[in-house]
Write a protein that holds these residues in place. Structure first.
Motif, PDB file in Angstrom:
ATOM      1  N   ASP A   1      -7.050 -30.784  35.130  1.00 29.81           N
ATOM      2  CA  ASP A   1      -5.769 -30.186  34.762  1.00 29.81           C
ATOM      3  C   ASP A   1      -5.805 -29.741  33.314  1.00 29.81           C
ATOM      4  N   PRO A   2      -5.143 -28.637  32.995  1.00 24.85           N
ATOM      5  CA  PRO A   2      -5.152 -28.132  31.609  1.00 24.85           C
ATOM      6  C   PRO A   2      -4.687 -29.187  30.628  1.00 24.85           C
ATOM      7  N   GLY A   3      -5.457 -29.350  29.565  1.00 25.48           N
ATOM      8  CA  GLY A   3      -5.101 -30.297  28.523  1.00 25.48           C
ATOM      9  C   GLY A   3      -5.436 -31.739  28.827  1.00 25.48           C
ATOM     10  N   LEU A   4      -5.841 -32.015  30.049  1.00 26.11           N
ATOM     11  CA  LEU A   4      -6.164 -33.391  30.450  1.00 26.11           C
ATOM     12  C   LEU A   4      -7.641 -33.563  30.773  1.00 26.11           C
ATOM     13  N   GLY A   5      -8.368 -32.480  30.864  1.00 23.65           N
ATOM     14  CA  GLY A   5      -9.787 -32.577  31.191  1.00 23.65           C
ATOM     15  C   GLY A   5     -10.010 -33.056  32.612  1.00 23.65           C
ATOM     16  N   LEU A   6     -11.085 -33.794  32.817  1.00 25.26           N
ATOM     17  CA  LEU A   6     -11.412 -34.336  34.136  1.00 25.26           C
ATOM     18  C   LEU A   6     -10.971 -35.785  34.214  1.00 25.26           C
ATOM     19  N   ARG A   7     -10.297 -36.112  35.278  1.00 25.84           N
ATOM     20  CA  ARG A   7      -9.881 -37.496  35.516  1.00 25.84           C
ATOM     21  C   ARG A   7     -10.444 -37.956  36.845  1.00 25.84           C
ATOM     22  N   LEU A   8     -11.055 -39.123  36.831  1.00 29.72           N
ATOM     23  CA  LEU A   8     -11.721 -39.646  38.014  1.00 29.72           C
ATOM     24  C   LEU A   8     -10.710 -40.237  38.986  1.00 29.72           C
ATOM     25  N   ILE A   9     -10.793 -39.799  40.237  1.00 30.98           N
ATOM     26  CA  ILE A   9      -9.875 -40.290  41.265  1.00 30.98           C
ATOM     27  C   ILE A   9     -10.511 -41.471  42.002  1.00 30.98           C
ATOM     28  N   TYR A  10     -11.672 -41.229  42.584  1.00 28.32           N
ATOM     29  CA  TYR A  10     -12.433 -42.252  43.306  1.00 28.32           C
ATOM     30  C   TYR A  10     -13.917 -41.942  43.150  1.00 28.32           C
ATOM     31  N   PHE A  11     -14.725 -42.968  43.309  1.00 31.36           N
ATOM     32  CA  PHE A  11     -16.150 -42.740  43.435  1.00 31.36           C
ATOM     33  C   PHE A  11     -16.756 -43.697  44.453  1.00 31.36           C
ATOM     34  N   SER A  12     -17.965 -43.361  44.857  1.00 27.20           N
ATOM     35  CA  SER A  12     -18.649 -44.148  45.888  1.00 27.20           C
ATOM     36  C   SER A  12     -20.109 -44.268  45.479  1.00 27.20           C
ATOM     37  N   TYR A  13     -20.642 -45.484  45.557  1.00 20.97           N
ATOM     38  CA  TYR A  13     -22.043 -45.678  45.187  1.00 20.97           C
ATOM     39  C   TYR A  13     -22.915 -45.990  46.398  1.00 20.97           C
ATOM     40  N   ASP A  14     -22.314 -45.926  47.579  1.00 24.57           N
ATOM     41  CA  ASP A  14     -23.100 -46.137  48.795  1.00 24.57           C
ATOM     42  C   ASP A  14     -22.227 -45.779  49.998  1.00 24.57           C
ATOM     43  N   VAL A  15     -22.868 -45.612  51.118  1.00 28.07           N
ATOM     44  CA  VAL A  15     -22.114 -45.319  52.341  1.00 28.07           C
ATOM     45  C   VAL A  15     -21.108 -46.436  52.596  1.00 28.07           C
ATOM     46  N   LYS A  16     -19.905 -46.028  52.948  1.00 30.53           N
ATOM     47  CA  LYS A  16     -18.788 -46.926  53.257  1.00 30.53           C
ATOM     48  C   LYS A  16     -18.290 -47.719  52.045  1.00 30.53           C
ATOM     49  N   MET A  17     -18.839 -47.466  50.882  1.00 35.35           N
ATOM     50  CA  MET A  17     -18.357 -48.148  49.681  1.00 35.35           C
ATOM     51  C   MET A  17     -17.505 -47.176  48.866  1.00 35.35           C
ATOM     52  N   LYS A  18     -16.462 -47.686  48.241  1.00 36.08           N
ATOM     53  CA  LYS A  18     -15.627 -46.859  47.401  1.00 36.08           C
ATOM     54  C   LYS A  18     -15.043 -47.706  46.276  1.00 36.08           C
ATOM     55  N   GLU A  19     -14.795 -47.034  45.156  1.00 41.87           N
ATOM     56  CA  GLU A  19     -14.198 -47.690  44.006  1.00 41.87           C
ATOM     57  C   GLU A  19     -13.098 -46.799  43.455  1.00 41.87           C
ATOM     58  N   LYS A  20     -12.006 -47.390  43.041  1.00 42.67           N
ATOM     59  CA  LYS A  20     -10.933 -46.609  42.427  1.00 42.67           C
ATOM     60  C   LYS A  20     -11.362 -46.139  41.051  1.00 42.67           C
ATOM     61  N   GLY A  21     -10.945 -44.911  40.750  1.00 42.61           N
ATOM     62  CA  GLY A  21     -11.147 -44.378  39.414  1.00 42.61           C
ATOM     63  C   GLY A  21      -9.908 -44.613  38.567  1.00 42.61           C
ATOM     64  N   ASP A  22      -9.596 -43.655  37.741  1.00 44.43           N
ATOM     65  CA  ASP A  22      -8.476 -43.810  36.807  1.00 44.43           C
ATOM     66  C   ASP A  22      -7.128 -43.451  37.426  1.00 44.43           C
ATOM     67  N   ILE A  23      -7.130 -42.573  38.436  1.00 42.41           N
ATOM     68  CA  ILE A  23      -5.860 -42.106  39.008  1.00 42.41           C
ATOM     69  C   ILE A  23      -5.925 -42.076  40.532  1.00 42.41           C
ATOM     70  N   PRO A  24      -6.091 -43.218  41.192  1.00 37.80           N
ATOM     71  CA  PRO A  24      -6.250 -43.212  42.653  1.00 37.80           C
ATOM     72  C   PRO A  24      -4.953 -43.079  43.452  1.00 37.80           C
ATOM     73  N   GLU A  25      -3.824 -43.230  42.794  1.00 35.38           N
ATOM     74  CA  GLU A  25      -2.556 -43.265  43.535  1.00 35.38           C
ATOM     75  C   GLU A  25      -2.317 -41.950  44.276  1.00 35.38           C
TER      76      GLU A  25
END
Lengths: 111, 114
Positions: free
Chosen positions: B38-62
């Motif tokens: 988003d303008p002025g906010l850069g990139l914000r991490l929502i979710y990431f995954s380090y393996d199949v079926k694995m997930k981790e919340k980022g900074d703005i998962p809501e």
């Protein structure tokens, strides 16, 4: 946590001018540092990186030096071209932590 | 040549719709990421995954969820789209966690929620 601060844009330069985009970071330990570039309508792509203090990353005439003493990684180019117009993102990544991006600096180069 | 492909460049949805954003990488990378830009906010991490079926919340998962059933595919789901989710969404992948590893990005999906 980690953070990255870079100068706000837009930066407008004439062709062949000297470019500096400032970037400073805060981090625990010694992160790897990156500059990514986003051309209009595209995703980000890596421009250059440095993984330890005093390393200099370089690519396409751009350079940045990892300065631990000033926690900085400023991007420089001696002579910009119109084709360098893009948004530039500074980023850091430490160990097993995720990448932290700055807010981006838009560069406009006019003929 | 490395490639991260996002299924749509532009998407227009209505408030309350369920939205799926798809991302596929052909580099056999372990890690995949979803950001919004988003303008002025850069990139914000929502979710990431380090393996199949694995997930981790980022900074703005809501308001978001993700799915990674196969290594090459990482889906972002907006269960009930809202106008404040109008944004550019970027997918990225990288090799296994390590400070030197760079991320490879897709071209982005520009989502408008009306």
């Amino acid at each position: 946590g980690n953070s990255v601060t870079q100068m706000e844009g837009p930066v407008t330069l004439s062709e062949e001018a000297f470019l500096t985009i400032n970037c400073t970071y805060t981090a625990t330990g010694y992160p790897s540092l990156f500059w990514y570039v986003q051309y209009p309508g595209e995703g980000l792509q890596l421009l250059l990186k440095a993984t330890k203090a005093d390393d200099k990353g370089s690519n396409k005439g751009f350079e940045a030096t990892y300065r631990k003493e000033t926690t900085s990684f400023h991007l420089e180019k001696g002579s910009v071209q119109v084709s360098d117009s893009a948004v530039y993102f500074c980023a850091s990544r430490g160990g097993y932590q995720k990448v932290t991006f700055g807010t981006g600096t838009k560069l406009q180069v006019i003929p | 040549d490395v490639k991260v492909t996002q299924s749509s460049r532009y998407l227009v949805k209505r408030t309350g719709e369920k939205v799926f954003l798809e991302c596929v990488q052909d580099m056999d990378h372990e890690n995949m990421f979803w950001y919004r830009q988003d303008p002025g906010l850069g990139l914000r991490l929502i979710y990431f995954s380090y393996d199949v079926k694995m997930k981790e919340k980022g900074d703005i998962p809501e308001g978001y969820s993700v799915s990674r059933e196969k290594k090459e595919r990482f889906s972002l789901i907006l269960e009930s789209a809202s106008t404040n989710q109008t944004s550019m969404y970027l997918c990225a992948s990288s090799p296994a966690l390590g400070a030197k590893n760079i991320q490879y990005f897709g071209a982005g999906t520009r989502l408008s929620v009306l």
